[in-house]
Design an enzyme around this catalytic site. Structure first.
Site, PDB file in Angstrom:
ATOM      1  N   ASP A   6      54.053  40.245  55.724  1.00  0.00           N
ATOM      2  CA  ASP A   6      53.966  41.208  54.618  1.00  0.00           C
ATOM      3  C   ASP A   6      54.313  40.511  53.304  1.00  0.00           C
ATOM      4  OD1 ASP A   6      53.483  43.098  56.548  1.00  0.00           O
ATOM      5  OD2 ASP A   6      55.571  43.795  56.620  1.00  0.00           O
TER       6      ASP A   6
HETATM    7  N1  URA Z   1      56.736  42.532  61.113  1.00  0.00           N
HETATM    8  C1  URA Z   1      56.794  43.154  59.917  1.00  0.00           C
HETATM    9  O1  URA Z   1      57.151  44.325  59.827  1.00  0.00           O
HETATM   10  N2  URA Z   1      56.459  42.467  58.825  1.00  0.00           N
HETATM   11  C2  URA Z   1      56.087  41.166  58.848  1.00  0.00           C
HETATM   12  O2  URA Z   1      55.806  40.558  57.809  1.00  0.00           O
HETATM   13  C3  URA Z   1      56.025  40.530  60.097  1.00  0.00           C
HETATM   14  C4  URA Z   1      56.353  41.241  61.224  1.00  0.00           C
END
Ligand code: URA
Length: 234
Positions: free
Chosen positions: A101
């Site tokens: 993310d």
């Molecule tokens: N899980 C998440 O919630 N975000 C990420 O960036 C990776 C795994």
């Protein structure tokens, strides 16, 4: 490979820019000026554009410590991407293996090796990914058991067993968690499912590859031979 394609892959410009340079006589192969974009060049030949030497690189592999605030995409109209951070790249076809993310930090493999990426991301292979996080709320043994048993995060099936370690338990807890899937926002959704919120998230490993802690957010380095062999064997 055609000379224009070779130079384009090596980042010498777009196909049409490269063609123009070739036709203008600005390109030499093994010291000889070549004016035909379709000229066949082999990886062992030396290609020079306006005095700059291009050597052929088939595959590139980088470990990036992704900083928060940049997106795991090849291009983005508004936001800096993880590829913008790889300033020494030669190839134009690099991509991030999987997504973190925008606000997540940590390990991201950047390569143009589609076969390796497929192996690492294939849902059937269950490659382990380990994250460290700060989460709101007291994390207890009950959470550890729930993560191991599987959680309902609104998918068809519960999550596969995840290994949760509590590093610090308090109003804000620090944890390490290993999952073998890669569902969208999976870690955040798993904590939501137990009434907690992820405040900070960082990936520290993927399969056999572990984030080099000497890399600050935004820094990267090529994989070592051993790291690459470990990923390919894994
Ligand atoms: N899980 C998440 O919630 N975000 C990420 O960036 C990776 C795994």
């Amino acid at each position: 490979m055609r000379l224009d394609k070779y130079l384009c892959h090596m980042g010498a410009g777009t196909r049409s820019q490269v063609k123009q340079k070739i036709r203008k006589g600005l390109v030499a192969v093994d010291g000889e000026c070549v004016k035909q974009p379709e000229y066949q060049v082999s990886p062992v030949q030396q290609v020079c554009v306006e005095g700059r030497v291009f050597s052929y690189t088939e595959m590139e592999y980088y470990m990036l410590n992704k900083p928060a605030g940049c997106v795991s995409a090849r291009t983005d109209e508004k936001c800096r991407t993880v590829l913008d951070l790889i300033s020494s790249k030669k190839r134009k076809d690099l991509f991030p293996v999987g997504r973190l993310d925008k606000d997540t930090e940590g390990l991201l493999l950047i390569t143009n090796d589609g076969k390796l990426a497929h192996r690492l991301l294939s849902p059937r292979r269950h490659v382990d990914k380990t994250y460290e996080a700060r989460v709101s709320g007291l994390i207890t043994g009950e959470h550890v058991r729930a993560f191991l048993e599987g959680l309902d995060i609104g998918e068809e099936r519960p999550t596969r067993p995840a290994f949760l370690e509590v590093l610090l338990s308090g109003e804000i807890s620090e944890i390490r968690v290993t999952i073998c899937e890669g569902k969208y926002h999976q870690i955040k959704r798993m904590f939501q499912a137990v009434g907690c919120e992820v405040l900070y998230l960082k990936r520290i490993s993927m399969g056999s590859l572990t984030l080099d802690e000497s890399l600050k957010p935004g820094e990267y380095r090529p994989l070592t031979e051993e790291e690459l062999a470990g990923l390919k064997d894994g």
